[in-house]
Design an enzyme around this catalytic site. Structure first.
Site, short mmCIF file in Angstrom:
data_model
loop_
_atom_site.label_atom_id
_atom_site.label_comp_id
_atom_site.label_asym_id
_atom_site.label_seq_id
_atom_site.Cartn_x
_atom_site.Cartn_y
_atom_site.Cartn_z
N GLY A 47 6.58 13.88 24.52
CA GLY A 47 7.98 13.96 24.94
C GLY A 47 8.98 13.21 24.08
N GLU A 102 10.19 5.59 24.17
CA GLU A 102 9.83 6.44 25.31
C GLU A 102 10.97 7.40 25.61
OE1 GLU A 102 7.79 7.97 26.82
OE2 GLU A 102 6.85 6.80 28.40
N ASP A 103 10.63 8.58 26.12
CA ASP A 103 11.66 9.54 26.49
C ASP A 103 12.30 9.19 27.83
OD1 ASP A 103 9.31 10.12 27.85
OD2 ASP A 103 9.23 12.23 27.28
N ASP A 106 9.97 6.48 34.31
CA ASP A 106 10.01 7.02 35.67
C ASP A 106 9.32 6.01 36.60
OD1 ASP A 106 10.57 9.48 37.27
OD2 ASP A 106 8.40 9.58 37.43
N LYS A 134 15.00 6.22 35.06
CA LYS A 134 15.16 6.61 36.47
C LYS A 134 14.73 5.41 37.32
CE LYS A 134 14.02 11.58 36.59
NZ LYS A 134 12.89 12.48 36.93
N PHE A 155 14.75 16.22 38.18
CA PHE A 155 13.86 16.57 37.09
C PHE A 155 14.65 17.16 35.93
CE2 PHE A 155 10.45 18.61 34.77
CZ PHE A 155 9.49 17.61 34.81
N VAL A 156 14.54 16.52 34.79
CA VAL A 156 15.32 16.95 33.63
C VAL A 156 14.40 17.48 32.52
CG1 VAL A 156 17.26 15.42 34.10
CG2 VAL A 156 15.36 14.58 32.72
P1 IMP Z 1 5.78 7.38 34.43
O1 IMP Z 1 6.92 6.46 34.08
O2 IMP Z 1 4.41 6.81 34.15
O3 IMP Z 1 5.90 7.89 35.84
O4 IMP Z 1 5.81 8.69 33.55
C1 IMP Z 1 6.82 8.98 32.66
C2 IMP Z 1 6.50 10.31 32.05
O5 IMP Z 1 6.61 11.33 33.04
C3 IMP Z 1 7.48 10.64 30.97
O6 IMP Z 1 7.05 10.21 29.71
C4 IMP Z 1 7.55 12.15 31.10
O7 IMP Z 1 6.53 12.74 30.33
C5 IMP Z 1 7.29 12.44 32.54
N1 IMP Z 1 8.55 12.63 33.32
C6 IMP Z 1 9.05 11.82 34.27
N2 IMP Z 1 10.21 12.30 34.75
C7 IMP Z 1 10.45 13.44 34.06
C8 IMP Z 1 11.53 14.41 34.10
O8 IMP Z 1 12.53 14.33 34.84
N3 IMP Z 1 11.42 15.46 33.24
C9 IMP Z 1 10.37 15.61 32.38
N4 IMP Z 1 9.35 14.73 32.32
C10 IMP Z 1 9.39 13.66 33.16
MG MG Z 2 5.62 14.35 29.57
#
Ligand code: IMP
Ligand code: MG
Length: 183
Positions: A47, A102-103, A106, A134, A155-156
């Site tokens: 991502g 990081e993109d 979350d 987020k 969700f984006v």
């Molecule tokens: P987390 O912080 O471990 O829950 O996961 C983050 C990852 O979940 C990101 O690197 C994305 O790949 C994916 N992700 C979380 N929210 C979104 C969204 O709104 N759109 C697309 N991918 C998302």
């Molecule tokens: Mg992803």
């Protein structure tokens, strides 16, 4: 998925121009902070590659890049963040100032695990830059050191972010129409 990806968007959340300006701003701050350091940008595929590609060209101090590939172990992973390292970094980190690119931050579970893993290799420093945050979704105590935009819990997609591996090549960040998920 329609022929024109724009038709699947409820609305554009962040335009190309807004993203470009923010990435430039982040690059300037990072440039100031990493003078005299040994910067290595670490990106977890896939991502964040679009963000990395733009951000690295706005950083004016020398920087190495490297990539990691991780995969989930299956059930139970969502609550722990424990991942399997499919491709690790290529070099030791002892003399490096690591900046994880990081993109979107979350729940923070995956990144928290990866940050701890890299920290255990005793780099000189370790920080996180995320384009999107987020905060309302966070499940662990983890903050990015540099944040592009704080976004609502929607969700984006686009600018590297996918839904079911699609929409990564959109040049802007958009919110998908709910009907796209339900078909
Ligand atoms: P987390 O912080 O471990 O829950 O996961 C983050 C990852 O979940 C990101 O690197 C994305 O790949 C994916 N992700 C979380 N929210 C979104 C969204 O709104 N759109 C697309 N991918 C998302
Ligand atoms: Mg992803």
């Amino acid at each position: 998925m329609r022929e024109n990806m724009r038709d699947d968007m409820l609305r554009v959340l962040l335009s190309e121009e807004e993203i470009r300006a923010k990435v430039k701003e982040l690059g300037n701050v990072i440039t100031q902070d990493y003078h005299g350091k040994n910067l290595m940008l670490v990106t977890v595929l896939k991502g964040a590659v679009v963000f990395l590609a733009d951000l690295m060209r706005q950083i004016e101090v020398p920087a190495q890049i490297d990539f990691m590939v991780v995969s989930s172990y299956g059930s139970g992973v969502k609550s722990s963040g424990v991942v399997k390292i499919v491709k690790d970094l290529d070099v030791p980190l002892a003399d490096k100032d690591i900046l994880i690119v990081e993109d979107i931050l979350d729940s923070g579970l995956t990144l928290s695990y990866i940050k701890d893993l890299l920290q255990s290799r005793a780099p000189r420093s370790i920080r996180i830059v995320t384009l999107l945050d987020k905060p309302s979704r966070r499940r662990v105590d983890l903050q990015a050191d540099y944040v592009g935009f704080s976004v609502p819990d929607e969700f984006v997609v686009g600018y590297g972010l996918d839904y079911d591996e699609k929409y990564r090549n959109l040049p802007y960040i958009g919110i998908l129409k709910p009907e796209v998920y339900s078909v």
